[in-house]
Design an enzyme around this catalytic site. Structure first.
Site, PDB file in Angstrom:
ATOM      1  N   GLY A 182       8.276 -26.035 -38.716  1.00  0.00           N
ATOM      2  CA  GLY A 182       7.302 -26.725 -37.885  1.00  0.00           C
ATOM      3  C   GLY A 182       7.407 -28.235 -37.905  1.00  0.00           C
ATOM      4  O   GLY A 182       6.587 -28.922 -37.274  1.00  0.00           O
ATOM      5  N   CYS A 183       8.393 -28.783 -38.593  1.00  0.00           N
ATOM      6  CA  CYS A 183       8.501 -30.240 -38.707  1.00  0.00           C
ATOM      7  C   CYS A 183       8.823 -30.898 -37.362  1.00  0.00           C
ATOM      8  O   CYS A 183       8.312 -31.985 -37.052  1.00  0.00           O
ATOM      9  CB  CYS A 183       9.548 -30.615 -39.747  1.00  0.00           C
ATOM     10  SG  CYS A 183       9.185 -29.977 -41.404  1.00  0.00           S
TER      11      CYS A 183
END
Length: 295
Positions: A182-183
């Site tokens: 999810g970065c």
């Protein structure tokens, strides 16, 4: 001075290192100096140790070259204790001990890039609210040394495990680590809402333990319009005791967000972050609700 059994002649680097930092007070002194606590009385208050014991441990660390003793007052003479280059090199040791404790002492022994909301590490992050971020410098993705706190009323520091320009650059098994993925979504969400943060008086800065060149490639690929900062030396992680995990031999920050005002006071701490887009909205709301920052 308490009796010590010296291991300095042992044919083992571990034994020789423990001859310097084997006493538990010494590592706690290193921990607190990394947090910006430099004066004798402040260290004593933080540690709850006797003056005699603290004096002995400080003398040991100065003699070993871990701390330097620097005058800050002439009459009467008083000194501050600051990490030397040798002492600074102990920060990864502290972070490794913290990570081991979070995982195996207070946790369940599972490698995670997040934590339960009721965990002790979540409580440690939330306790940062109202404290000050110590003076420190981090390299940005262009390789320039910067204060992580911007010269704006507020700074949003979102810490993330790692983001790469190429999908094949991620460590093996990255997607299987809870909380690691999810970065890219997080950075792009901040990118897309940057104008709203700017209008609210906040700068946005992302922080990971990646090298600046890795961050630069990612920033260029995703057309980020704010700085990414490298905590590869673990200065920020050690200063705030931020939760970390290890992947492929590297300490990585768990995903969390701090809202810091111009006076370096932490106004909000979001952790754990389980809904990335909601956390960006929460950070923006925290800035808008914080009120005027000191000029």
């Amino acid at each position: 001075m308490p009796q010590r059994t010296s291991l300095a002649d042992a044919d083992c680097a571990i034994a020789q290192a423990l001859d310097v930092v084997g006493d538990w007070w010494t590592l706690l002194i290193v921990r607190d100096t990394a947090r910006g606590v430099h004066r004798f009385d402040a260290l004593q208050q933080e540690l709850g140790v006797s003056r005699k014991v603290l004096t002995e441990r400080l003398r040991l660390l100065v003699d070993a070259g871990v701390l330097s003793r620097e005058p800050y007052q002439d009459r009467p003479p008083r000194y501050e204790y600051r990490l030397t280059r040798r002492g600074h090199a102990l920060l990864p040791v502290l972070i490794a001990l913290q990570d081991w404790g979070d995982t195996w002492v207070t946790g369940e022994g599972e490698m995670m890039a997040t934590a339960a909301a009721a965990s002790k590490e979540a409580a440690r992050v939330h306790a940062l609210v109202g404290t000050r971020l110590p003076e420190l410098r981090l390299l940005d993705h262009e390789g320039t040394s910067r204060d992580p706190v911007a010269d704006t009323p507020y700074t949003v520091l979102y810490c993330f495990p790692g983001a790469y320009a190429r999908r094949d650059a991620y460590p093996p098994g990255w997607a299987e680590i809870p909380g690691a993925s999810g970065c890219t979504l997080e950075s792009c969400t901040y990118r897309d809402q940057l104008a709203e943060f700017t209008a609210a008086g906040a700068s946005v800065r992302g922080v990971s333990t990646q090298r600046p060149d890795e961050q630069r490639a990612f920033a260029e690929a995703e057309r980020l319009r704010f700085l990414l900062l490298s905590d590869a030396e673990l200065d920020l992680a050690a200063a705030l005791r931020l939760p970390t995990f290890r992947a492929v031999g590297t300490s990585r920050l768990k995903r969390l967000t701090l809202v810091v005002d111009r006076d370096r006071t932490i106004r909000e701490a979001l952790y754990p972050v389980t809904d990335i887009e909601a956390s960006v909205r929460a950070a923006l709301a925290a800035v808008r609700n914080a009120g005027p920052s000191a000029e």
